[in-house]
Design a protein around this motif. Structure first.
Motif, PDB file in Angstrom:
ATOM      1  N   MET A 109       0.828  -1.196   0.000  1.00  0.00           N
ATOM      2  CA  MET A 109       0.000   0.000   0.000  1.00  0.00           C
ATOM      3  C   MET A 109       0.867   1.252   0.000  1.00  0.00           C
ATOM      4  N   ALA A 110       1.911   1.249   0.827  1.00  0.00           N
ATOM      5  CA  ALA A 110       2.786   2.416   0.908  1.00  0.00           C
ATOM      6  C   ALA A 110       3.512   2.647  -0.410  1.00  0.00           C
ATOM      7  N   ASP A 111       3.944   1.549  -1.076  1.00  0.00           N
ATOM      8  CA  ASP A 111       4.673   1.692  -2.329  1.00  0.00           C
ATOM      9  C   ASP A 111       3.787   2.189  -3.459  1.00  0.00           C
ATOM     10  N   SER A 112       2.472   1.953  -3.350  1.00  0.00           N
ATOM     11  CA  SER A 112       1.576   2.314  -4.434  1.00  0.00           C
ATOM     12  C   SER A 112       1.375   3.816  -4.544  1.00  0.00           C
ATOM     13  N   VAL A 113       1.700   4.563  -3.514  1.00  0.00           N
ATOM     14  CA  VAL A 113       1.593   6.017  -3.549  1.00  0.00           C
ATOM     15  C   VAL A 113       2.926   6.584  -3.071  1.00  0.00           C
ATOM     16  N   GLY A 114       3.703   7.154  -4.007  1.00  0.00           N
ATOM     17  CA  GLY A 114       4.987   7.690  -3.628  1.00  0.00           C
ATOM     18  C   GLY A 114       4.852   8.905  -2.729  1.00  0.00           C
ATOM     19  N   LEU A 115       5.907   9.184  -1.999  1.00  0.00           N
ATOM     20  CA  LEU A 115       5.892  10.333  -1.099  1.00  0.00           C
ATOM     21  C   LEU A 115       5.719  11.628  -1.885  1.00  0.00           C
ATOM     22  N   ALA A 116       6.282  11.671  -3.099  1.00  0.00           N
ATOM     23  CA  ALA A 116       6.116  12.874  -3.909  1.00  0.00           C
ATOM     24  C   ALA A 116       4.642  13.163  -4.172  1.00  0.00           C
ATOM     25  N   MET A 117       3.879  12.107  -4.483  1.00  0.00           N
ATOM     26  CA  MET A 117       2.446  12.280  -4.700  1.00  0.00           C
ATOM     27  C   MET A 117       1.764  12.759  -3.430  1.00  0.00           C
ATOM     28  N   LEU A 118       2.123  12.182  -2.276  1.00  0.00           N
ATOM     29  CA  LEU A 118       1.491  12.595  -1.029  1.00  0.00           C
ATOM     30  C   LEU A 118       1.812  14.048  -0.700  1.00  0.00           C
ATOM     31  N   VAL A 119       3.035  14.466  -0.997  1.00  0.00           N
ATOM     32  CA  VAL A 119       3.401  15.862  -0.748  1.00  0.00           C
ATOM     33  C   VAL A 119       2.540  16.796  -1.584  1.00  0.00           C
ATOM     34  N   VAL A 120       2.330  16.442  -2.859  1.00  0.00           N
ATOM     35  CA  VAL A 120       1.487  17.278  -3.711  1.00  0.00           C
ATOM     36  C   VAL A 120       0.046  17.269  -3.205  1.00  0.00           C
ATOM     37  N   LEU A 121      -0.461  16.103  -2.815  1.00  0.00           N
ATOM     38  CA  LEU A 121      -1.826  16.022  -2.319  1.00  0.00           C
ATOM     39  C   LEU A 121      -2.009  16.896  -1.081  1.00  0.00           C
ATOM     40  N   GLU A 122      -0.961  17.028  -0.265  1.00  0.00           N
ATOM     41  CA  GLU A 122      -1.062  17.863   0.931  1.00  0.00           C
ATOM     42  C   GLU A 122      -1.274  19.331   0.592  1.00  0.00           C
ATOM     43  N   THR A 123      -0.898  19.739  -0.624  1.00  0.00           N
ATOM     44  CA  THR A 123      -1.050  21.147  -0.995  1.00  0.00           C
ATOM     45  C   THR A 123      -2.458  21.459  -1.487  1.00  0.00           C
ATOM     46  N   LEU A 124      -3.266  20.442  -1.716  1.00  0.00           N
ATOM     47  CA  LEU A 124      -4.606  20.651  -2.256  1.00  0.00           C
ATOM     48  C   LEU A 124      -5.594  21.019  -1.157  1.00  0.00           C
ATOM     49  N   ASP A 125      -6.623  21.745  -1.561  1.00  0.00           N
ATOM     50  CA  ASP A 125      -7.753  21.967  -0.679  1.00  0.00           C
ATOM     51  C   ASP A 125      -8.383  20.611  -0.359  1.00  0.00           C
ATOM     52  N   PRO A 126      -8.898  20.405   0.882  1.00  0.00           N
ATOM     53  CA  PRO A 126      -9.475  19.101   1.232  1.00  0.00           C
ATOM     54  C   PRO A 126     -10.517  18.603   0.236  1.00  0.00           C
ATOM     55  N   ALA A 127     -11.389  19.470  -0.240  1.00  0.00           N
ATOM     56  CA  ALA A 127     -12.417  19.039  -1.195  1.00  0.00           C
ATOM     57  C   ALA A 127     -11.796  18.645  -2.531  1.00  0.00           C
ATOM     58  N   GLU A 128     -10.766  19.380  -2.982  1.00  0.00           N
ATOM     59  CA  GLU A 128     -10.074  19.022  -4.213  1.00  0.00           C
ATOM     60  C   GLU A 128      -9.400  17.669  -4.069  1.00  0.00           C
ATOM     61  N   ARG A 129      -8.778  17.472  -2.923  1.00  0.00           N
ATOM     62  CA  ARG A 129      -8.074  16.209  -2.686  1.00  0.00           C
ATOM     63  C   ARG A 129      -9.048  15.039  -2.717  1.00  0.00           C
ATOM     64  N   LEU A 130     -10.188  15.201  -2.067  1.00  0.00           N
ATOM     65  CA  LEU A 130     -11.167  14.128  -2.026  1.00  0.00           C
ATOM     66  C   LEU A 130     -11.698  13.826  -3.427  1.00  0.00           C
ATOM     67  N   ALA A 131     -12.045  14.864  -4.184  1.00  0.00           N
ATOM     68  CA  ALA A 131     -12.588  14.657  -5.523  1.00  0.00           C
ATOM     69  C   ALA A 131     -11.577  13.955  -6.419  1.00  0.00           C
ATOM     70  N   PHE A 132     -10.323  14.358  -6.341  1.00  0.00           N
ATOM     71  CA  PHE A 132      -9.287  13.747  -7.171  1.00  0.00           C
ATOM     72  C   PHE A 132      -9.046  12.301  -6.771  1.00  0.00           C
ATOM     73  N   VAL A 133      -8.892  12.050  -5.476  1.00  0.00           N
ATOM     74  CA  VAL A 133      -8.605  10.693  -5.004  1.00  0.00           C
ATOM     75  C   VAL A 133      -9.748   9.746  -5.359  1.00  0.00           C
ATOM     76  N   LEU A 134     -10.986  10.141  -5.043  1.00  0.00           N
ATOM     77  CA  LEU A 134     -12.112   9.253  -5.281  1.00  0.00           C
ATOM     78  C   LEU A 134     -12.335   9.009  -6.775  1.00  0.00           C
ATOM     79  N   HIS A 135     -12.246  10.064  -7.595  1.00  0.00           N
ATOM     80  CA  HIS A 135     -12.548   9.884  -9.018  1.00  0.00           C
ATOM     81  C   HIS A 135     -11.365   9.314  -9.795  1.00  0.00           C
ATOM     82  N   ASP A 136     -10.202   9.936  -9.689  1.00  0.00           N
ATOM     83  CA  ASP A 136      -9.079   9.544 -10.537  1.00  0.00           C
ATOM     84  C   ASP A 136      -8.397   8.264 -10.070  1.00  0.00           C
TER      85      ASP A 136
END
Length: 301
Positions: A109-136
């Motif tokens: 599970m940890a390998d499937s999402v690189g730290l670089a991706m998590l760092v970028v996700l942290e910069t998103l608004d919570p609603a943007e993050r949720l919409a992107f994660v759930l849909h994409d």
């Protein structure tokens, strides 16, 4: 098998997916487990006979729980990417889970999402993050996402679109000046990785300045760190060669940057200012609380 055992069995069938959703939302395995556990509690409080699609219902509930956790975290300015690897929490026996953690599953599970991706996700608004994660990432329809974020499906689609642009980054080839800046940054990283002091000096301006948001002693150690001069910066760059080896190229506000990771999932975001084919300034962000609002996007190398 009674009704409770049957429900627990069906829940366990969805556990891996639910935790994967929560992990991408929260960036913390322990918080992801908390979100999944909360979904189980809420399931026990409702009439499960009225739920036609249990997997979809649970994904929606986990999304709402994670959204609340993200908003609460942001209001307290707390981030989970500080120091150390995420902790692991075993499934509770009340859900039929094994009493011990599954290291292989957690590692996958940890390998499937690189730290670089998590760092970028942290910069998103919570609603943007949720919409992107759930849909994409999990193909949840916008009609369902809309109910989680309390917006129309069209607005949910726009949230995911904005997040996608941030995550995917821009095309650097379209900007010759940016492409040249990236070449300079790549030369700096290569020299740092190989420990070539003289090569570092050739890409650093003699009066280069490096500003770090955390002093050398770590979080809470005092005033931000400031290093001046090509020789001093080159010596420091050689000390952090392991970070250069695991770096990912990025853009911050249209300027070249890298997300570098080291042992124990420590990270830094380094932003470069390049002029006259030399690096004249570097800004280093090590404090995760400084990530929200940062216009950061990871580039495909």
């Amino acid at each position: 098998m009674d009704g409770h055992e049957f429900l627990a069995e069906r829940f366990e069938e969805n556990r891996s997916r639910l935790k994967a959703v929560a992990y991408r939302m929260l960036g913390s395995t322990s918080e992801a487990e908390d979100a999944v556990q909360e979904a189980w509690i809420r399931l026990g409080r409702c009439d499960d006979r009225a739920i036609e699609n249990l997997g979809g219902w649970l994904t929606t509930v986990v999304g709402r729980v994670c959204l609340d956790m993200l908003r609460s975290r942001r209001s307290r300015r707390e981030e989970p990417l500080g120091t150390g690897a995420p902790e692991e929490t075993a499934p509770g026996p009340e859900l039929g889970g094994r009493p011990e953690a599954d290291p292989e599953q957690q590692a996958l599970m940890a390998d499937s999402v690189g730290l670089a991706m998590l760092v970028v996700l942290e910069t998103l608004d919570p609603a943007e993050r949720l919409a992107f994660v759930l849909h994409d990432m999990f193909a949840v329809p916008f009609d369902e996402i809309a109910g989680v974020v309390d917006r129309t499906p069209a607005a949910a689609r726009q949230l995911a679109s904005r997040a996608r642009r941030r995550v995917q980054g821009a095309d650097p080839v379209a900007d010759p000046d940016l492409a040249r800046k990236r070449e300079v940054v790549n030369a700096f990283l290569a020299a740092a990785r190989d420990g070539e002091f003289e090569a570092l000096l050739t890409v650093l301006d003699p009066d280069v300045v490096v500003r770090s948001d955390i002093g050398a002693g770590g979080a809470g150690a005092g005033a931000p760190e400031l290093v001046r001069g090509a020789a001093a910066v080159a010596r420091q760059a050689m000390m952090f060669a392991p970070f250069a080896r695991s770096s990912r190229r990025a853009l911050v506000g249209g300027e070249p940057a890298v997300i570098a990771t080291g042992e124990g999932h420590r990270f830094s975001v380094m932003i470069f200012t390049v002029a006259r084919d030399r690096i004249v300034e570097m800004s280093v962000i090590r404090d995760p609380s400084h990530l929200p609002g940062l216009d950061l996007a990871v580039l495909d190398d």
